[in-house]
Design a protein around this motif. Structure first.
Motif, PDB file in Angstrom:
ATOM      1  N   UNK A  66      49.968  65.404   6.513  1.00 57.13           N
ATOM      2  CA  UNK A  66      50.384  65.320   7.922  1.00 57.13           C
ATOM      3  C   UNK A  66      51.201  64.051   8.188  1.00 57.13           C
ATOM      4  N   UNK A  67      51.519  63.334   7.123  1.00 54.82           N
ATOM      5  CA  UNK A  67      52.385  62.162   7.288  1.00 54.82           C
ATOM      6  C   UNK A  67      51.648  60.857   7.481  1.00 54.82           C
ATOM      7  N   UNK A  68      50.303  60.863   7.310  1.00 52.68           N
ATOM      8  CA  UNK A  68      49.553  59.604   7.439  1.00 52.68           C
ATOM      9  C   UNK A  68      49.712  58.828   6.126  1.00 52.68           C
ATOM     10  N   UNK A  69      50.078  57.551   6.238  1.00 58.16           N
ATOM     11  CA  UNK A  69      50.164  56.712   5.030  1.00 58.16           C
ATOM     12  C   UNK A  69      48.781  56.146   4.767  1.00 58.16           C
ATOM     13  N   UNK A  70      48.266  56.349   3.561  1.00 61.82           N
ATOM     14  CA  UNK A  70      46.909  55.858   3.260  1.00 61.82           C
ATOM     15  C   UNK A  70      46.986  54.816   2.142  1.00 61.82           C
ATOM     16  N   UNK A  71      46.482  53.630   2.413  1.00 60.50           N
ATOM     17  CA  UNK A  71      46.467  52.556   1.419  1.00 60.50           C
ATOM     18  C   UNK A  71      45.024  52.235   1.082  1.00 60.50           C
ATOM     19  N   UNK A  72      44.624  52.532  -0.172  1.00 55.00           N
ATOM     20  CA  UNK A  72      43.240  52.293  -0.590  1.00 55.00           C
ATOM     21  C   UNK A  72      43.156  51.034  -1.452  1.00 55.00           C
ATOM     22  N   UNK A  73      41.929  50.585  -1.673  1.00 55.46           N
ATOM     23  CA  UNK A  73      41.672  49.366  -2.459  1.00 55.46           C
ATOM     24  C   UNK A  73      42.494  48.191  -1.937  1.00 55.46           C
ATOM     25  N   UNK A  74      42.715  48.165  -0.649  1.00 59.30           N
ATOM     26  CA  UNK A  74      43.424  47.040  -0.052  1.00 59.30           C
ATOM     27  C   UNK A  74      42.788  46.720   1.298  1.00 59.30           C
ATOM     28  N   UNK A  75      43.147  45.588   1.860  1.00 56.33           N
ATOM     29  CA  UNK A  75      42.539  45.223   3.145  1.00 56.33           C
ATOM     30  C   UNK A  75      43.587  44.552   4.014  1.00 56.33           C
ATOM     31  N   UNK A  76      43.210  44.320   5.278  1.00 60.55           N
ATOM     32  CA  UNK A  76      44.160  43.676   6.191  1.00 60.55           C
ATOM     33  C   UNK A  76      43.914  42.170   6.141  1.00 60.55           C
ATOM     34  N   UNK A  77      44.967  41.408   5.849  1.00 65.07           N
ATOM     35  CA  UNK A  77      44.824  39.946   5.763  1.00 65.07           C
ATOM     36  C   UNK A  77      44.958  39.293   7.130  1.00 65.07           C
ATOM     37  N   UNK A  78      45.887  39.819   7.948  1.00 66.14           N
ATOM     38  CA  UNK A  78      46.034  39.255   9.297  1.00 66.14           C
ATOM     39  C   UNK A  78      46.777  40.244  10.179  1.00 66.14           C
ATOM     40  N   UNK A  79      46.688  40.005  11.490  1.00 67.03           N
ATOM     41  CA  UNK A  79      47.409  40.867  12.439  1.00 67.03           C
ATOM     42  C   UNK A  79      47.744  40.056  13.706  1.00 67.03           C
ATOM     43  N   UNK A  80      48.170  38.825  13.507  1.00 64.59           N
ATOM     44  CA  UNK A  80      48.474  37.951  14.643  1.00 64.59           C
ATOM     45  C   UNK A  80      49.633  38.552  15.446  1.00 64.59           C
ATOM     46  N   UNK A  81      49.454  38.657  16.746  1.00 64.85           N
ATOM     47  CA  UNK A  81      50.451  39.238  17.665  1.00 64.85           C
ATOM     48  C   UNK A  81      50.898  40.636  17.227  1.00 64.85           C
ATOM     49  N   UNK A  82      50.031  41.339  16.525  1.00 57.40           N
ATOM     50  CA  UNK A  82      50.364  42.708  16.116  1.00 57.40           C
ATOM     51  C   UNK A  82      51.189  42.767  14.829  1.00 57.40           C
ATOM     52  N   UNK A  83      51.424  41.612  14.189  1.00 55.27           N
ATOM     53  CA  UNK A  83      52.139  41.642  12.905  1.00 55.27           C
ATOM     54  C   UNK A  83      51.095  41.822  11.804  1.00 55.27           C
ATOM     55  N   UNK A  84      51.019  43.043  11.284  1.00 56.54           N
ATOM     56  CA  UNK A  84      49.966  43.386  10.325  1.00 56.54           C
ATOM     57  C   UNK A  84      50.420  43.056   8.906  1.00 56.54           C
ATOM     58  N   UNK A  85      49.567  42.318   8.207  1.00 59.04           N
ATOM     59  CA  UNK A  85      49.870  41.996   6.802  1.00 59.04           C
ATOM     60  C   UNK A  85      48.719  42.535   5.951  1.00 59.04           C
ATOM     61  N   UNK A  86      49.053  43.422   5.015  1.00 62.01           N
ATOM     62  CA  UNK A  86      48.026  43.966   4.119  1.00 62.01           C
ATOM     63  C   UNK A  86      48.039  43.203   2.799  1.00 62.01           C
TER      64      UNK A  86
END
Ligand SMILES: Cc1cc2nc3c(=O)[nH]c(=O)nc-3n(C[C@H](O)[C@H](O)[C@H](O)COP(=O)(O)OP(=O)(O)OC[C@H]3O[C@@H](n4cnc5c(N)ncnc54)[C@H](O)[C@@H]3O)c2cc1C
Length: 461
Positions: A232-252
């Motif tokens: 359905x077009x969802x991007x799935x990233x496994x074995x990873x995590x979110x490092x930061x999301x300051x002001x909505x800037x997401x860094x994996x």
């Protein structure tokens, strides 16, 4: 709060366990045998498995909650928070929604405060993230997502549009996979009504630190769920995590960086941290340590169950795992609540306590309209279903598990109406600030600037 000569059974928390335990106790109790008092900061119990469907607009939010005072007419329901327990004096401190805290004496105690979102100190998360534990979050997420489509449809700024149309979900268990499945489905439906927004313009991203999603339904169905969402077009990233999301800037951790106005945090739960102030024996992860009879270890007048308790899983232990504990889910919470209710009555009357034992019956998950996965355990056989059939199982199971016939009928009515009238796709984000427009109309007008005379003008220039 009533003062009473009868013994008081204090139930802390009116969620799954609190509601069902209180009902059971009231059902089994003799007239006037005890006063049952339920304390919860909310005046309603939330049926959490329906939060993703409420976020998608398939069920009206009011139908996902059960008003405590209505379903427990014989109990004393107090809206507030239990902040501490004094075991020596058998007194709880209650902070009501308004006013001074007060002490509430009890004779028997039930600890049913559930869990809260398990978070990590990730920069930006507290400011940008939204959880999926309560109906307020579910309504908030729905309004927010639809508002992003409104924004993207109306802006000429490409960066604003991209950020609005990027949706990041962290955590791919039940709550995360179901929520992204439902919200993507709703957004896809809603896009039909927008001139400048198409589904292909949106980015849905699911991140999980584990190497699979939906562990509750087993590896095969989890893999199917992943493939299905990716289809359905969802991007799935496994074995990873979110490092930061300051002001909505997401860094994996895997290097991906995106700007997103929507960060949904569904990366697991932890026992209610308020337990740390209760002086009860806690397990290594902060759960109240209970015996297989749901009695808090070392006590004979305190019971605990559900997401805030570590309850030995007798079925798992009999099968050879000495460290098996019941997982935190509604299936166990409901059944534990009934045994707990019976044990409170037995404890009050001096009778022996029953052990809690339940073999997993499987799991069902909805991933949007007509889509789902289900694993049903019958004896030693695991039946695995996917697609439409699994979705019917999901709806059938949860529709019937919803507490009270009043709520069951309302939920089934919502589903039936949606078949004919289509899903509601209106954003009512302004509900969060309902007084704003009235304030603008009613606020005192600023004093008009004084009209200057010709002489004053001449002096000023
Ligand atoms: C999005 C989502 C989907 C889920 N889907 C499924 C599913 O499909 N199948 C399944 O089996 N399980 C599912 N679960 C898990 C299930 O809902 C929980 O396991 C269950 O609700 C646990 O019941 P509980 O009574 O322990 O906690 P809760 O139902 O969370 O109740 C805890 C109550 O304690 C109250 N409380 C908190 N602090 C205090 C305090 N200081 N004083 C007094 N009261 C307090 C809270 O307000 C709340 O009402 C899902 C959970 C979520 C979040």
């Amino acid at each position: 709060m009533s003062t009473t000569e009868r013994p008081r059974i204090l139930v802390v928390g009116g969620g799954y366990v609190g509601l069902y335990a209180a009902r059971r106790i009231l059902k089994k109790m003799r007239y006037g045998e005890a006063t049952v008092t339920v304390v919860d900061p909310r005046s309603y119990m939330t049926y959490q498995p329906f939060l993703p469907e409420a976020a998608a607009g398939s069920i009206s939010p009011r139908h996902v909650v059960v008003p405590l005072r209505r379903v427990l007419p014989k109990a004393e329901v107090l809206t507030g928070r239990v902040t501490t327990i004094d075991q020596d004096r058998k007194v709880a401190t209650v902070a009501p929604i308004v006013g001074e805290t007060y002490e509430l004496p009890f004779d028997y105690l039930v600890i049913a405060m559930g869990a809260v979102s398990r978070t990590f100190p990730i920069p930006g998360l507290a400011e940008q993230g939204i959880g999926m534990k309560g109906i307020e979050e579910s309504i908030g997420l729905r309004n927010h997502v639809l508002e992003q489509l409104d924004k993207a449809d109306s802006t000429t700024d490409e960066a604003v549009r991209r950020k609005a149309l990027t949706f990041v979900f962290v955590g791919g268990g039940f709550a995360g996979a179901e929520t992204i499945g439902e919200v993507e489905d709703m957004a896809r439906d809603a896009a039909k009504y927008y001139t400048n927004v198409k589904r292909e313009d949106m980015r849905f991203i699911l991140v999980d630190a584990a190497d699979k999603i939906l562990p509750e339904v087993g590896p095969k169905l989890g893999a199917y769920g992943k493939e299905h969402l990716e289809g359905r077009g969802v991007e799935i990233y496994l074995s990873t995590s979110m490092d930061s999301c300051v002001d909505g800037h997401v860094v994996l951790k895997n290097g991906l960086e995106v700007d997103s106005s929507t960060i949904v945090w569904t990366a697991g739960v932890k026992p209610n941290p308020a337990l740390a102030r209760f002086g009860l024996p806690l397990g290594p992860r902060g759960h109240v340590d209970t015996s297989e009879k749901l009695q808090v270890q070392g006590t004979d007048y305190i019971w605990a169950a559900g997401d805030n308790a570590q309850v030995p899983d007798l079925v798992g232990r009999k099968a050879g795992n000495p460290n098996a504990w019941c997982p935190p889910n509604a299936q166990h919470a409901l059944r534990q609540a009934k045994v707990l209710g019976d044990n409170v009555i037995s404890g009050m009357r001096g009778f022996p306590q029953k052990e809690y034992s339940h073999a997993n019956k499987g799991a069902v998950a909805g991933l949007g309209l007509h889509k789902g996965v289900a694993m049903i355990v019958v004896g030693k056989v695991k039946i695995k279903l996917k697609g439409r059939l699994a979705w019917y199982m999901h709806r059938g199971y949860h529709g019937m598990a919803m507490p009270t016939w009043n709520r069951k009928i309302r939920v089934f009515a919502d589903w039936t109406l949606a078949m004919f009238l289509k899903r509601e796709v209106v954003s009512l984000g302004a509900m969060e600030t309902p007084r704003e427009e009235f304030y603008e109309a009613a606020k005192p007008a600023p004093a008009p600037a004084a009209v200057k005379t010709e002489g004053e003008k001449a002096r000023a220039s």
